[in-house]
Design a protein around this motif. Structure first.
Motif, PDB file in Angstrom:
ATOM      1  N   ILE B  18       0.989  -1.023  -0.342  1.00 60.14           N
ATOM      2  CA  ILE B  18      -0.246   0.410  -0.660  1.00 60.14           C
ATOM      3  C   ILE B  18       0.733   1.363  -0.199  1.00 60.14           C
ATOM      4  O   ILE B  18       0.365   2.162  -0.707  1.00 60.14           O
ATOM      5  CB  ILE B  18      -1.213   0.074   1.532  1.00 60.14           C
ATOM      6  CG1 ILE B  18      -2.231  -1.327   1.442  1.00 60.14           C
ATOM      7  CG2 ILE B  18      -1.363   1.473   1.002  1.00 60.14           C
ATOM      8  CD1 ILE B  18      -3.179  -0.871   2.016  1.00 60.14           C
ATOM      9  N   ILE B  19       1.925   1.673   0.845  1.00 62.10           N
ATOM     10  CA  ILE B  19       2.722   2.184   0.841  1.00 62.10           C
ATOM     11  C   ILE B  19       3.302   2.645   0.282  1.00 62.10           C
ATOM     12  O   ILE B  19       3.328   3.860  -0.543  1.00 62.10           O
ATOM     13  CB  ILE B  19       3.511   2.386   2.903  1.00 62.10           C
ATOM     14  CG1 ILE B  19       3.036   1.717   3.564  1.00 62.10           C
ATOM     15  CG2 ILE B  19       4.807   3.102   2.204  1.00 62.10           C
ATOM     16  CD1 ILE B  19       3.581   2.246   4.997  1.00 62.10           C
ATOM     17  N   ASN B  21       3.535   1.654  -3.168  1.00 60.47           N
ATOM     18  CA  ASN B  21       3.021   1.127  -4.521  1.00 60.47           C
ATOM     19  C   ASN B  21       2.159   3.315  -5.335  1.00 60.47           C
ATOM     20  O   ASN B  21       1.871   4.013  -4.433  1.00 60.47           O
ATOM     21  CB  ASN B  21       1.570   0.642  -4.587  1.00 60.47           C
ATOM     22  CG  ASN B  21       0.537   0.778  -5.625  1.00 60.47           C
ATOM     23  OD1 ASN B  21       1.242   0.799  -6.965  1.00 60.47           O
ATOM     24  ND2 ASN B  21      -0.520   0.842  -5.645  1.00 60.47           N
ATOM     25  N   ARG B  22       3.146   3.032  -6.434  1.00 58.19           N
ATOM     26  CA  ARG B  22       2.558   4.759  -6.765  1.00 58.19           C
ATOM     27  C   ARG B  22       1.920   4.710  -8.362  1.00 58.19           C
ATOM     28  O   ARG B  22       1.058   5.741  -8.002  1.00 58.19           O
ATOM     29  CB  ARG B  22       4.160   5.351  -7.040  1.00 58.19           C
ATOM     30  CG  ARG B  22       5.164   5.836  -5.845  1.00 58.19           C
ATOM     31  CD  ARG B  22       4.748   6.787  -5.107  1.00 58.19           C
ATOM     32  NE  ARG B  22       5.672   7.357  -4.181  1.00 58.19           N
ATOM     33  CZ  ARG B  22       5.699   6.656  -2.870  1.00 58.19           C
ATOM     34  NH1 ARG B  22       4.863   5.695  -2.475  1.00 58.19           N
ATOM     35  NH2 ARG B  22       6.468   7.092  -2.032  1.00 58.19           N
ATOM     36  N   LEU B  25      -4.227   1.549  -8.556  1.00 59.23           N
ATOM     37  CA  LEU B  25      -5.316   1.600  -7.634  1.00 59.23           C
ATOM     38  C   LEU B  25      -5.813  -0.027  -7.631  1.00 59.23           C
ATOM     39  O   LEU B  25      -5.921  -0.755  -6.263  1.00 59.23           O
ATOM     40  CB  LEU B  25      -6.374   2.342  -7.844  1.00 59.23           C
ATOM     41  CG  LEU B  25      -6.533   2.686  -6.503  1.00 59.23           C
ATOM     42  CD1 LEU B  25      -6.420   3.271  -6.060  1.00 59.23           C
ATOM     43  CD2 LEU B  25      -8.104   3.609  -7.021  1.00 59.23           C
ATOM     44  N   THR B  28      -3.013  -1.506  -4.492  1.00 60.07           N
ATOM     45  CA  THR B  28      -3.341  -0.927  -2.996  1.00 60.07           C
ATOM     46  C   THR B  28      -4.743  -2.168  -3.038  1.00 60.07           C
ATOM     47  O   THR B  28      -4.623  -2.464  -1.634  1.00 60.07           O
ATOM     48  CB  THR B  28      -4.079   0.254  -3.367  1.00 60.07           C
ATOM     49  OG1 THR B  28      -2.955   1.396  -4.060  1.00 60.07           O
ATOM     50  CG2 THR B  28      -3.826   1.080  -2.470  1.00 60.07           C
ATOM     51  N   VAL B  89      -2.283   6.642  -8.307  1.00 55.05           N
ATOM     52  CA  VAL B  89      -2.230   6.669  -7.211  1.00 55.05           C
ATOM     53  C   VAL B  89      -2.135   7.952  -7.051  1.00 55.05           C
ATOM     54  O   VAL B  89      -2.495   8.726  -6.542  1.00 55.05           O
ATOM     55  CB  VAL B  89      -1.620   5.867  -6.407  1.00 55.05           C
ATOM     56  CG1 VAL B  89      -1.980   5.853  -4.300  1.00 55.05           C
ATOM     57  CG2 VAL B  89      -2.561   4.183  -6.222  1.00 55.05           C
ATOM     58  N   ARG B  90      -0.446   8.314  -7.693  1.00 59.57           N
ATOM     59  CA  ARG B  90      -0.066   9.580  -7.521  1.00 59.57           C
ATOM     60  C   ARG B  90      -0.655  10.072  -8.612  1.00 59.57           C
ATOM     61  O   ARG B  90      -0.644  11.883  -7.647  1.00 59.57           O
ATOM     62  CB  ARG B  90       0.726   9.733  -7.904  1.00 59.57           C
ATOM     63  CG  ARG B  90       1.349   9.458  -9.477  1.00 59.57           C
ATOM     64  CD  ARG B  90       2.602   9.581 -10.031  1.00 59.57           C
ATOM     65  NE  ARG B  90       3.140   8.227 -10.635  1.00 59.57           N
ATOM     66  CZ  ARG B  90       4.519   7.996  -9.159  1.00 59.57           C
ATOM     67  NH1 ARG B  90       5.003   8.107  -8.968  1.00 59.57           N
ATOM     68  NH2 ARG B  90       5.139   7.093 -10.300  1.00 59.57           N
ATOM     69  N   ALA B  91      -1.750   9.891  -8.992  1.00 62.82           N
ATOM     70  CA  ALA B  91      -2.657  10.992  -9.653  1.00 62.82           C
ATOM     71  C   ALA B  91      -4.329  11.243  -8.593  1.00 62.82           C
ATOM     72  O   ALA B  91      -4.749  12.388  -9.007  1.00 62.82           O
ATOM     73  CB  ALA B  91      -3.251  11.373 -10.796  1.00 62.82           C
ATOM     74  N   LEU B  92      -4.168  11.304  -7.408  1.00 63.74           N
ATOM     75  CA  LEU B  92      -5.089  10.511  -6.982  1.00 63.74           C
ATOM     76  C   LEU B  92      -5.390  11.325  -5.690  1.00 63.74           C
ATOM     77  O   LEU B  92      -5.748  11.339  -4.496  1.00 63.74           O
ATOM     78  CB  LEU B  92      -5.479   9.127  -5.675  1.00 63.74           C
ATOM     79  CG  LEU B  92      -6.585   9.093  -5.460  1.00 63.74           C
ATOM     80  CD1 LEU B  92      -7.258   7.959  -7.066  1.00 63.74           C
ATOM     81  CD2 LEU B  92      -6.407   7.871  -4.612  1.00 63.74           C
TER      82      LEU B  92
END
Lengths: 600, 97
Positions: B18-19, B21-22, B25, B28, B89-92
């Motif tokens: 979870i941590i 992962n970039r 989703l 995740t 995830v980074r676009a979240l």
């Protein structure tokens, strides 16, 4: 009647100041003149009672400050010194009031002017009639205030503004001295009114400091060397103001302070020597500067400075009464000279430059005669009033116990005085005409409102010295030591030489040398003071105390710094919330770990 | 004992997933499943060691919850993809502080 003399100028000031718009210029002029003349007549009766009949009057008006150790009353004291000052202040003031109604006729703010003049007279009367130092201080500050208002009368002129601020600030330096002196007197003797103070005097080391501080006060107010620079600049005000404030009354307040504190000075030889030296140096300095000035009012201003030096010098010879005597005669002939100069300036359409005058003796004969009387009196011509007082001071300095150099400075000053007074007469009246055509066409004597006061002052300049000779010395003077005949002749010889030199001078080939420029710029006093005192203090005020401390350290430690710190920290804190899932998880886990650590 | 180690390692792998992962989703979500599975194994192991049934009851309940959660999560993800066109995830980070 004693109260009326003081209150009438105040009422006149209020009347013409607040009621000026209903009275108009003429009405306000009439009101103020009449009231001040009534006050003047009353003061003559007072002086008759005090000086001739010898009845000193003390009036208690009420308590002012009453605390455990300090008790100050409102009170009036009419003794010999006050009586002489009353004559000086109210007579000159009354004549200047009348003179102003003519001189300032075209000015739209005449009521305001009259109001200020009367207010000034009131404060000066408070100064001279008070029976303690604190009440004297009211008058002292009051005349400073009125001097500011009057120099700044044409408030649209930047030079007048600057001169007024300069006068106020430089006077304030002296005021600090006076204030410290008052505090020291209270600390040392516990009382501030003259009677108690002078009867409980005892020799102590504080006496010297008190006297030196009092001298600093007098130096500021009486334009002595060091703090004299405001007086020539104060000529920016209208001419009647120069005559009233900067010749006859306000500048004499400093001398009055020394005369009033004479018993204190008796206990302090050191301070007395300082007073003598300061006075003689001022007299000499101002006389040399007066030699080369080209502005008619500045010549007379420096002459005032020089004569004030004579008065202070006389105080330095343990003979305050002769100082008072010179103050009295000087008031008459200096007011005459200033008002005469005003008459010339008026006739020449506000031309003040001596180099652009000349040859007006034919058109202004009366002014010429009066100016001549004033100048002769100033130079100490025999049998005019200046002769009696000035030669007395010169003889006193010859016999003074301390320093013979004071005598030599005073004698040279007598010579210079004669030279510059007659240079003024010569350049304005006698020499070849140098006028513009327009002023030549308008050249004529002014009306009698303007010339009347001049005539009275002219008569005063001739006879006051003789009349007051017995009045001033009525209560007895310290015996004059005999002086050699040559010493008593020297001032007259010097004066005559000076006068003759003026008329020879045009035939001597002269050229502008660096020395004359040095004199013209008043020994560069302003420049030196500005460069070594003014500008460093100015820079210190701006850079250190304003920019570094006020807007710097205190702001950073105070509001701005703290606010900036909080904003930065909260910004950083809210940046933690990045919006990214994995960061949240990390924070949550770290939080749980820490919580587990501490909850166990 | 080895069960304990195994499940802890799986749990840590899930959390690190979870941590760290970039990109995606789905990963995740899969890591969340992994964490839940690891905790299920732990519970089962605990039930076996302590001779109680509560661990198994909880394990069954967690399986149910995990199924529901992954269904809702996938539904949210599909809707999100429909709206934004990406599930990185980074676009979240629309809700940045």
């Amino acid at each position: 009647m004693y109260l009326l003399v003081i209150l009438i100028p105040l009422l006149s000031a209020i009347g013409s100041g607040l009621g000026g718009r209903y009275l108009g210029g003429k009405g306000a002029g009439l009101l103020a003149s009449v009231w001040v003349i009534i006050s003047c007549l009353l003061s003559f009766i007072l002086c008759y009672e005090i000086l001739i009949n010898g009845s000193t009057v003390y009036i208690e008006l009420g308590r002012w400050i009453e605390s455990y150790l300090l008790i100050t009353n409102f009170g009036l004291q009419f003794d010999m010194i006050t009586a002489v000052m009353l004559i000086v202040v109210i007579t000159i003031s009354g004549l200047v009031h009348i003179y102003s109604t003519s001189y300032m006729r075209e000015d739209p703010h005449l009521p305001r002017f009259m109001s200020y003049l009367s207010l000034f007279t009131f404060f000066m009367l408070v100064l001279v009639t008070s029976n303690n130092y604190v009440q004297l201080f009211i008058g002292w500050e009051g005349v400073g205030l009125c001097s500011y208002l009057l120099i700044n009368f044409w408030f649209t002129r930047i030079q007048a503004n600057k001169a007024a601020i300069k006068a106020m600030l430089i006077n304030r330096i002296g005021d600090i001295g006076l204030m410290l002196a008052i505090i020291l007197i209270w600390k040392e003797f516990g009382t501030l009114d003259y009677c108690s103070l002078f009867s409980t005097l005892h020799p102590s080391s504080a006496c010297t400091w008190i006297c030196i501080l009092l001298t600093i006060g007098a130096i500021g107010k009486s334009a002595q060397l060091g703090l004299h620079t405001w007086l020539p600049d104060a000529m920016e005000g209208p001419t009647p103001v120069s005559a009233l404030i900067h010749a006859a009354t306000m500048v004499t307040a400093g001398v009055f302070l020394i005369i009033r504190s004479a018993p204190l000075f008796d206990y302090s030889p050191t301070a007395t020597i300082i007073v003598g030296l300061v006075g003689s140096l001022t007299a000499f300095f101002a006389a040399t500067v007066g030699l080369v000035q080209s502005d008619i009012k500045k010549v007379i201003a420096y002459s005032t400075c020089s004569q004030l030096g004579y008065m202070v010098m006389a105080c330095g010879t343990y003979s305050c009464i002769s100082s008072l005597y010179h103050l009295l005669t000087h008031a008459f002939f200096k007011a005459l000279l200033f008002l005469g100069a005003g008459s010339i300036i008026h006739a020449l359409l506000d031309e003040q430059d001596l180099r652009k005058m000349g040859g007006i003796v034919r058109d202004l004969p009366l002014t010429y005669i009066l100016m001549l009387i004033g100048s002769l009196s100033l130079t100490g011509f025999p049998y005019l009033s200046g002769f009696y007082s000035k030669d007395l001071i010169l003889e006193l300095t010859y016999n003074s116990y301390c320093l013979i150099s004071i005598y030599w400075l005073a004698t040279i000053t007598a010579f210079l005085t004669a030279f510059y007074s007659f240079r003024l007469i010569y350049l304005s009246f006698v020499s070849k005409p140098n006028l513009t055509r327009t002023s030549t066409a308008h050249l004529q004597e002014a009306d009698w409102n303007l010339l009347g006061p001049l005539l009275v002052l002219g008569v005063g300049s001739i006879i006051v010295g003789y009349i007051a000779k017995n009045m001033v010395f009525a209560s007895g003077i310290r015996p004059l030591l005999p002086v050699p005949t040559i010493v008593s002749l020297v001032p007259v010889i010097m004066s005559v030489t000076g006068i003759l030199l003026v008329f020879i001078r045009p035939y001597i080939k002269s050229r502008g040398s660096r020395f004359l420029l040095f004199l013209f710029y008043a020994w560069e006093f302003n420049q030196i003071a500005n460069y070594y005192l003014g500008s460093p203090v100015w820079k210190f005020g701006h850079i250190v105390s304003y920019r570094t401390i006020d807007r710097g350290i205190l702001e950073i430690l105070g509001p701005t710094g703290i606010a900036q710190f909080m904003i930065n920290r909260t910004q950083q804190l809210s940046n933690l919330q990045s919006g990214l899932l994995f960061n949240y998880v990390l924070v949550i886990l770290v939080g749980i770990a820490i919580a587990l650590q501490y909850l166990n | 004992m080895s069960y304990l180690v195994l499940s802890t390692i799986i749990l840590l792998i899930g959390i690190l997933g979870i941590i760290l992962n970039r990109s995606n989703l789905i990963i995740t979500l899969m890591c969340v499943e992994l964490v839940l599975l690891a905790s299920t194994i732990l519970l089962l192991f605990e039930s076996r060691v302590l001779y109680t049934l509560f661990g198994q009851i909880f394990a069954i309940m967690i399986l149910t919850v995990a199924a529901a959660e992954s269904a809702i999560g996938l539904a949210i993800m599909v809707n999100y993809y429909r709206l934004r066109g990406t599930i990185a995830v980074r676009a979240l980070n629309l809700l940045r502080g």
